[in-house]
Design an enzyme around this catalytic site. Structure first.
Site, PDB file in Angstrom:
ATOM      1  N   GLY A 144      -9.662   6.474   3.434  1.00  0.00           N
ATOM      2  CA  GLY A 144      -9.382   7.904   3.475  1.00  0.00           C
ATOM      3  C   GLY A 144     -10.614   8.778   3.438  1.00  0.00           C
ATOM      4  CB  SER A 198      -0.911   0.049   1.233  1.00  0.00           C
ATOM      5  OG  SER A 198      -1.826  -1.002   1.205  1.00  0.00           O
ATOM      6  CB  THR A 235      -0.677   5.913   1.076  1.00  0.00           C
ATOM      7  OG1 THR A 235      -1.440   4.717   0.935  1.00  0.00           O
ATOM      8  CG2 THR A 235      -1.450   7.052   0.445  1.00  0.00           C
ATOM      9  CB  THR A 267      -1.362   4.612   4.725  1.00  0.00           C
ATOM     10  OG1 THR A 267      -2.158   4.616   3.555  1.00  0.00           O
ATOM     11  CG2 THR A 267      -0.672   5.949   4.877  1.00  0.00           C
ATOM     12  CB  THR A 304      -3.608   3.957   8.440  1.00  0.00           C
ATOM     13  OG1 THR A 304      -3.631   2.902   7.465  1.00  0.00           O
ATOM     14  CG2 THR A 304      -3.926   3.358   9.796  1.00  0.00           C
ATOM     15  N   GLY A 305      -6.275   3.831   6.736  1.00  0.00           N
ATOM     16  CA  GLY A 305      -7.594   3.244   6.532  1.00  0.00           C
ATOM     17  C   GLY A 305      -8.336   3.910   5.385  1.00  0.00           C
ATOM     18  NE  ARG A 354      -9.444   7.298  -2.594  1.00  0.00           N
ATOM     19  CZ  ARG A 354      -8.690   6.980  -1.538  1.00  0.00           C
ATOM     20  NH1 ARG A 354      -7.389   6.846  -1.672  1.00  0.00           N
ATOM     21  NH2 ARG A 354      -9.240   6.787  -0.364  1.00  0.00           N
ATOM     22  CB  VAL A 355      -6.365  12.562  -4.071  1.00  0.00           C
ATOM     23  CG1 VAL A 355      -5.532  13.005  -2.883  1.00  0.00           C
ATOM     24  CG2 VAL A 355      -5.579  12.752  -5.366  1.00  0.00           C
ATOM     25  N   GLY A 356      -6.740  10.249  -1.659  1.00  0.00           N
ATOM     26  CA  GLY A 356      -7.288   9.965  -0.336  1.00  0.00           C
ATOM     27  C   GLY A 356      -6.877  10.990   0.700  1.00  0.00           C
ATOM     28  CG  ASP A 357      -6.548   9.491   4.661  1.00  0.00           C
ATOM     29  OD1 ASP A 357      -6.427   8.669   3.718  1.00  0.00           O
ATOM     30  OD2 ASP A 357      -6.181   9.236   5.823  1.00  0.00           O
TER      31      ASP A 357
HETATM   32  C1  SD4 Z   1      -6.232   6.230   1.450  1.00  0.00           C
HETATM   33  N1  SD4 Z   1      -5.722   6.144   3.783  1.00  0.00           N
HETATM   34  O1  SD4 Z   1      -5.756   6.494   0.339  1.00  0.00           O
HETATM   35  C2  SD4 Z   1      -5.317   5.695   2.484  1.00  0.00           C
HETATM   36  C3  SD4 Z   1      -5.379   4.241   2.328  1.00  0.00           C
HETATM   37  C4  SD4 Z   1      -4.530   3.472   3.186  1.00  0.00           C
HETATM   38  O2  SD4 Z   1      -3.856   2.986   5.286  1.00  0.00           O
HETATM   39  O3  SD4 Z   1      -3.865   2.618   2.739  1.00  0.00           O
HETATM   40  N2  SD4 Z   1      -4.548   3.730   4.434  1.00  0.00           N
HETATM   41  O4  SD4 Z   1      -7.433   6.312   1.692  1.00  0.00           O
END
Ligand code: SD4
Length: 323
Positions: free
Chosen positions: A239, A84, A203, A185, A236-237, A213-216
């Site tokens: 986003g 990841s 990440t 992440t 993490t998790g 797509r962009v996450g947190d």
């Molecule tokens: C996201 N938070 O792009 C990241 C994903 C991830 O551990 O792997 N989080 O949403």
């Protein structure tokens, strides 16, 4: 990479004369680390152990806390077994590996990149954005051009193993219904002996995400936040859950009121659970460290692990879960 990880852990152990837990083996029933001490480093998941060890070496060598977090998360970025983050990260639904990263220093400066392709160490590009531009975030082509202008080389980040996983996923998908999964992440926050904080988060994002797509993780306040007067936090998790509640900022602001990092992480998870309809497979984990060096991690659900190194002891801990 296993060998490098093992090397980093054992060389750290040798230098301080203690034995360390093996990467990937949480310490059953280990007490939560409540006592504050400096320096201290906290990071997400079991690959945080190797990252912590590398970051600790930087502090031990007298390098800055910013160098420590950058060096630490670069270990995960370069590890093909961490699926990841960076090299070996699982791609988006079109088969492209796209990376998100951000970094903050003790002065409150911040830098980030999002949807960056073909660069092995996005965290170092994020640092350069912070230090060499008037901006906070560069994305996509602009971020890639900036990296290349500054001497970064293009690399193929899709490993044969990650390609196989993607090909298998593609076969099983109904057209037009991409689903995200996978969350490992690396987020890291470090506190040096003098009480200065820095943080980094990097990440490849949710696997098989929609292209673009962009996450947190690269969003300051969502995936990472550091306030040198208070403490720092990283997420993490999934986003989307963290972005809608600006989770890491919330954790730090909770700590500002005087509550412990553990309470602050739990309260930020409660906010998510209150405000957002959750699916059963959605996980979020927060890590936090206070200015005094107290550390904690908390997960929405069981299975969140985080790594803490303090007083030379690098431990993998299983976080408490809200649900
Ligand atoms: C996201 N938070 O792009 C990241 C994903 C991830 O551990 O792997 N989080 O949403």
């Amino acid at each position: 990479m296993y060998n490098r990880r093992k090397f980093l852990l054992s060389s750290l152990a040798a230098s301080i004369g203690i034995s360390l837990p093996l990467a990937g083996k949480p310490i059953a029933g280990s007490p939560r680390i409540r006592a504050g001490s400096r320096p201290a480093i906290i990071s997400t998941w079991n690959h945080g152990l190797a990252a912590n060890a590398a970051a600790w070496e930087q502090l031990a060598a007298g390098r800055s806390v910013l160098d420590a977090v950058e060096t630490g998360v670069r270990v995960s970025e370069a590890d093909p077994d961490v699926t990841s983050v960076g090299f070996g990260g699982l791609p988006d639904s079109s088969g492209e590996v796209t990376l998100d990263a951000c970094i903050m220093n003790s002065a409150g400066d911040a830098g980030a990149v999002a949807c960056l392709k073909n660069i092995l160490h996005p965290i170092s590009v994020a640092r350069l954005v912070m230090e060499e531009t008037p901006h906070v975030m560069l994305v996509g082509e602009g971020a890639l051009e900036f990296a290349m202008r500054n001497g970064f080389q293009k690399a193929n980040l899709l490993t044969p193993d990650a390609r196989k996983v993607w090909e298998k996923w593609k076969k099983t998908q109904e057209a037009g219904k991409p689903v995200g999964s996978g969350h490992d992440t690396i987020g890291m926050v470090a506190l040096d002996a003098g009480g200065d904080l820095a943080g980094a988060c990097t990440t490849s994002g949710l696997s098989f995400k929609l292209p673009g797509r962009v996450g947190d993780s690269p969003i300051i306040g969502a995936g990472l936040y550091v306030d040198n007067e208070v403490g720092g936090a990283a997420a993490t998790g999934v986003g989307e859950l963290v972005m809608k509640t600006l989770g890491s900022f919330l954790v730090v602001e909770m700590m500002r009121t005087g509550i412990s990092p553990e309470e602050a992480c739990r309260m930020a998870l409660e906010r998510i659970a209150e405000k957002i309809p959750l699916k059963s497979d959605m996980q979020v984990g927060f890590i936090a460290i206070s200015k005094a060096g107290e550390t904690a991690g908390y997960g929405l659900r069981k299975s969140f692990e985080y790594a803490v190194i303090k007083e030379g002891r690098n431990q993998l801990l299983t976080a408490s879960a809200l649900l």
